[in-house]
Motif scaffolding. Structure first.
Motif: not given
Length: 437
Positions: A40-41, A43-48, A51, A139, A151
């Motif tokens: 989860v962490g 995945s959020e970092a990859d999306s960030a 962006r 993902s 992502t």
């Protein structure tokens, strides 16, 4: 009896800790939960990251990331499809190896495998790698336009590759550990090491003269099983509040059933037995013995391995000699230590709990009696027993010589009755630390 300068109250056995060490579910479950949190962490970092790059119009960098993860995707696909098969094959072979070891030595060596940290860590990392590879595959997006993609699982893919590398290193360590488990030298060394840690527990020749008359008894209530541990601190506090002295009737390692006399109460007429509530969680009962506070368990296991080796089905006297080496080592460590009952004092130095432990004669009998009976006809073993008894006779104080001399005499008598030729009897009874060196 006052509290000795070197007195150290034994640490209480934690039932939860023992349960976790004796089970296989906790480490893999915790690893899968942890890897889910990491995914989860990541995945959020990859999306960030995507962006930020899109906000700065770095579309070429996003396109590079897409190409990199697309190159890694076949590897992750292979890992996800092969890892579970790999886990099944590896652990199936390992369980067969453990079964062979338990048949060759004693079923109690399975405990070493079950409680092995490297085994649990390997199993946990394998399952975590499989779980992460499945999560990472979810993902990947079908969108390839760097302006529209939301992502790119770059960090997730790197984390998966790191876990694969860790799995390979742990696999090597695990195979090495399992192969060592099948070697008798490593097994008896592990058993001896754990038994020597029990030797450091406080002992004492408490004669019982200060106990006073017995005023009552407390029976055991709970599930039937082996007495593995007593919470000495709680029993001492319970006895102090009532102004009595408690004596533990069964020894650690005894099998108890509901109603078995557990504690005898000693003291003045005004003293009363502690209530059931005060005695809750003061004893730990399980399905098998542990080394915690059990002075004879190590000798029991070494004796079992030696007896299995001396059976006609195995006929391996050299293994019996290796066990006798460790039995002599353990008895040597206990040669000058006080044995028998030990008194546990309260904060004021007054004994509130008396706990019986095996005395010197019990331990010598446990180490030599059964092996001696099966050793006749195996000169390698009889010669090692004679050497071990002679070594101990040169170490122990005079009051502890009797059980050693008794076993020496009975072994000589058994050889005299069994071996017909005088030259063979002389050979079988000649002390030799290597058996036949």
């Amino acid at each position: 009896m006052s509290k000795g300068k070197g007195y150290r109250r034994p640490r209480a056995l934690s039932p939860l800790r023992e349960h976790l060490r004796d089970t296989f579910w906790f480490a893999p479950t915790a690893a899968m939960v942890l890897v889910f949190v990491l995914w989860v962490g990541a995945s959020e970092a990859d999306s960030a990251i995507v962006r930020v790059l899109q906000d700065h119009q770095e579309f070429d960098a996003v396109d590079d990331l897409i190409r990199i993860v697309n190159d890694i995707k076949p590897v992750i696909n292979t890992v996800s499809s092969a890892m579970m098969t790999f886990i099944g094959v590896v652990f199936s072979i390992s369980l067969v190896a453990v079964q062979m070891a338990s048949g060759q030595f004693t079923p109690r060596v399975v405990r070493i495998f079950v409680r092995s940290r490297i085994t649990k860590l390997t199993f946990a990392v394998f399952l975590a790698t499989f779980t992460l590879s499945l999560l990472v595959l979810t993902s990947f997006e079908s969108e390839t336009d760097p302006r529209l993609v939301t992502t790119v699982p770059f960090l997730q893919s790197v984390l998966t590759l790191l876990l694969v590398a860790l799995s390979l290193f742990l696999f090597i360590a695990y195979v090495n550990s399992t192969l060592r488990l099948m070697r008798v030298g490593h097994v008896v060394d592990r058993i001896t090491g754990e038994a020597l840690r029990v030797v450091d527990m406080p002992r004492g020749d408490f004669g019982g003269s200060g106990l006073g008359p017995e005023s009552g008894r407390v029976g055991y209530s709970g599930e039937a099983g082996v007495l593995r541990d007593v919470n000495i601190a709680r029993l001492v506090r319970a006895a102090q509040r009532q102004g009595v002295v408690l004596r533990l009737i069964p020894r650690i390692g005894d099998f108890v059933v509901p109603g078995t006399p557990l504690l005898s109460v000693h003291g003045s007429d005004q003293g009363k037995a502690p209530s059931r509530g005060a005695l809750r969680y003061t004893v730990s009962v399980g399905v098998e013995r542990t080394f915690h506070q059990d002075l004879g368990f190590g000798l029991r296991q070494l004796s079992d391995i030696a007896l299995r080796a001396l059976s006609p089905a195995v006929n391996d006297p050299t293994t019996a000699v290796q066990c006798l080496d460790r039995i002599v080592q353990l008895l040597t460590a206990l040669a000058h230590r006080p044995l028998g009952a030990v008194g546990h004092p309260d904060g004021k130095g007054e004994v509130r709990l008396v706990q019986d432990v095996p005395d010197w004669a019990d331990l010598v009998d446990l180490g030599f009696a059964e092996i001696r009976l099966c050793a006749v006809g195996n000169p390698q073993v009889t010669r090692r027993i004679m050497a071990g008894l002679d070594d101990l006779l040169g170490l122990v104080p005079e009051p502890r010589r009797e059980p050693l001399l008794r076993h020496r005499e009975r072994l000589a008598q058994a050889v005299e009755l069994t071996v017909a030729e005088a030259a063979e009897r002389t050979f079988a009874l000649e002390p030799d630390r290597q058996g036949i060196g």
